[in-house]
Design a protein around this motif. Structure first.
Motif, short mmCIF file in Angstrom:
data_model
loop_
_atom_site.label_atom_id
_atom_site.label_comp_id
_atom_site.label_asym_id
_atom_site.label_seq_id
_atom_site.Cartn_x
_atom_site.Cartn_y
_atom_site.Cartn_z
N LEU A 36 0.86 -0.74 -0.12
CA LEU A 36 -0.25 0.39 -0.19
C LEU A 36 0.67 1.37 -0.27
O LEU A 36 0.62 2.39 -0.31
CB LEU A 36 -0.91 -0.25 0.82
N ALA A 37 1.90 1.13 0.78
CA ALA A 37 2.89 2.82 1.37
C ALA A 37 3.37 2.65 -0.38
O ALA A 37 3.68 3.70 -1.44
CB ALA A 37 3.88 2.37 2.19
N GLU A 38 3.68 1.50 -1.65
CA GLU A 38 4.54 1.52 -2.16
C GLU A 38 3.73 2.30 -3.65
O GLU A 38 4.09 2.88 -4.30
CB GLU A 38 4.87 0.79 -2.53
N PRO A 57 12.51 4.97 -3.07
CA PRO A 57 12.30 4.75 -4.21
C PRO A 57 11.29 3.14 -3.79
O PRO A 57 11.44 2.34 -2.94
CB PRO A 57 13.42 4.73 -4.29
N VAL A 58 10.31 2.91 -4.80
CA VAL A 58 9.44 1.58 -4.84
C VAL A 58 10.94 -0.11 -4.71
O VAL A 58 12.13 0.54 -5.21
CB VAL A 58 8.88 1.43 -5.93
N GLY A 59 10.11 -0.43 -4.09
CA GLY A 59 11.20 -1.79 -3.62
C GLY A 59 11.96 -1.31 -2.15
O GLY A 59 11.71 -2.16 -1.30
N THR A 65 9.76 0.52 5.46
CA THR A 65 8.37 0.28 5.83
C THR A 65 8.31 -1.52 6.52
O THR A 65 7.83 -1.36 8.20
CB THR A 65 7.31 0.23 5.36
N ALA A 66 8.86 -3.11 6.58
CA ALA A 66 9.05 -3.90 7.67
C ALA A 66 9.41 -3.77 8.18
O ALA A 66 9.80 -4.57 9.14
CB ALA A 66 8.85 -5.17 6.07
N ALA A 67 11.26 -3.00 8.08
CA ALA A 67 12.06 -2.86 9.24
C ALA A 67 11.80 -2.58 9.80
O ALA A 67 12.20 -2.54 11.46
CB ALA A 67 13.63 -2.65 7.94
N TYR A 68 11.11 -1.37 9.86
CA TYR A 68 11.16 -0.27 10.93
C TYR A 68 9.88 -0.89 11.93
O TYR A 68 10.05 -0.99 12.96
CB TYR A 68 9.98 0.84 10.40
N HIS A 69 8.79 -1.37 11.47
CA HIS A 69 7.98 -1.90 12.08
C HIS A 69 8.67 -3.58 13.07
O HIS A 69 8.67 -3.85 14.42
CB HIS A 69 6.80 -2.70 11.86
N TRP A 70 9.51 -4.24 12.44
CA TRP A 70 10.13 -5.26 13.27
C TRP A 70 10.91 -4.91 13.99
O TRP A 70 11.47 -5.24 15.20
CB TRP A 70 10.86 -6.22 11.89
#
Length: 215
Positions: A36-38, A57-59, A65-70
């Motif tokens: 969704l963010a991308e 950039p996309v990717g 985003t994943a690393a932040y929440h992890w």
């Protein structure tokens, strides 16, 4: 054998208000949130965030985003936590709503933050998800005050806060992308909260209360 919810109780948090849901941000929902963010959060010439994370950039944006929440999961303690939930409409992830708090068992306060996929903006969903989230924090998770902030050039966010009942506090002068930006502080109490017209059902809150130090 214990479950992932036993190890990380926010995964079991589930809030339902009509067709709107707030759910613990599991890896499955996190992948949908990254996609969704991308697809876009704001116009290219706008920057609603203090840190311009959304311009990656996309990717790279999805990975970040994943690393932040992890990372926030791994450092979660009652004295320093970010509780982030996926927001769903009719079962589809449309954004993220969270609260950051320090020394919560003593202060009982935290700062809310959120974002909504650009394709879902302008439909009143930002207001609805913030109302439901604030009801969760006040009624089920022991918060006594909620704060927020938005730049003065972000009238949409300020409008959501006003509709939910936040009251303005101070305006801070902040360096944003190398230039001065004015950031409006806001505060909300249970008495000033404008509640949702839709009944709110909550499951999984008791385990989260214990997890954030209320026992």
């Amino acid at each position: 054998m214990s479950s992932v919810v036993d190890r990380y109780p926010p995964f079991g948090l589930h809030v339902v208000a009509g067709s709107l849901e707030l759910r613990g941000l599991t890896d499955e929902l996190l992948l949908e949130l990254c996609d969704l963010a991308e697809r876009g959060i704001h116009a290219p010439d706008a920057m609603p965030f203090y840190f311009p994370w959304s311009t990656a950039p996309v990717g790279e944006l999805g990975r970040n985003t994943a690393a932040y929440h992890w990372g926030k999961r791994s450092t979660f303690t009652p004295d320093d936590f970010c509780l982030d939930l996926a927001v769903l409409l009719d079962g589809e992830v449309i954004g993220c709503q969270g609260v950051a708090a320090k020394n919560f068992p003593v202060t009982r306060t935290g700062e809310t933050g959120s974002w909504l996929g650009r394709e879902f903006q302008g439909r009143g969903l930002g207001t609805a998800m913030r109302q439901v989230f604030c009801e969760l924090l006040f009624d089920h998770l022991g918060f006594e005050e909620i704060t927020s902030a938005a730049f003065l050039d972000n009238p949409a966010s300020l409008g959501v806060s006003r509709k939910v009942g936040y009251q303005p506090t101070v305006v801070n002068r902040i360096k944003r992308q190398g230039a001065l930006a004015l950031n409006q502080g806001l505060a909300l109490t249970p008495e000033s909260l404008v509640r949702s017209d839709v009944p709110v059902e909550v499951t999984g809150a008791e385990a989260v209360r214990t997890f954030i130090g209320l026992g």
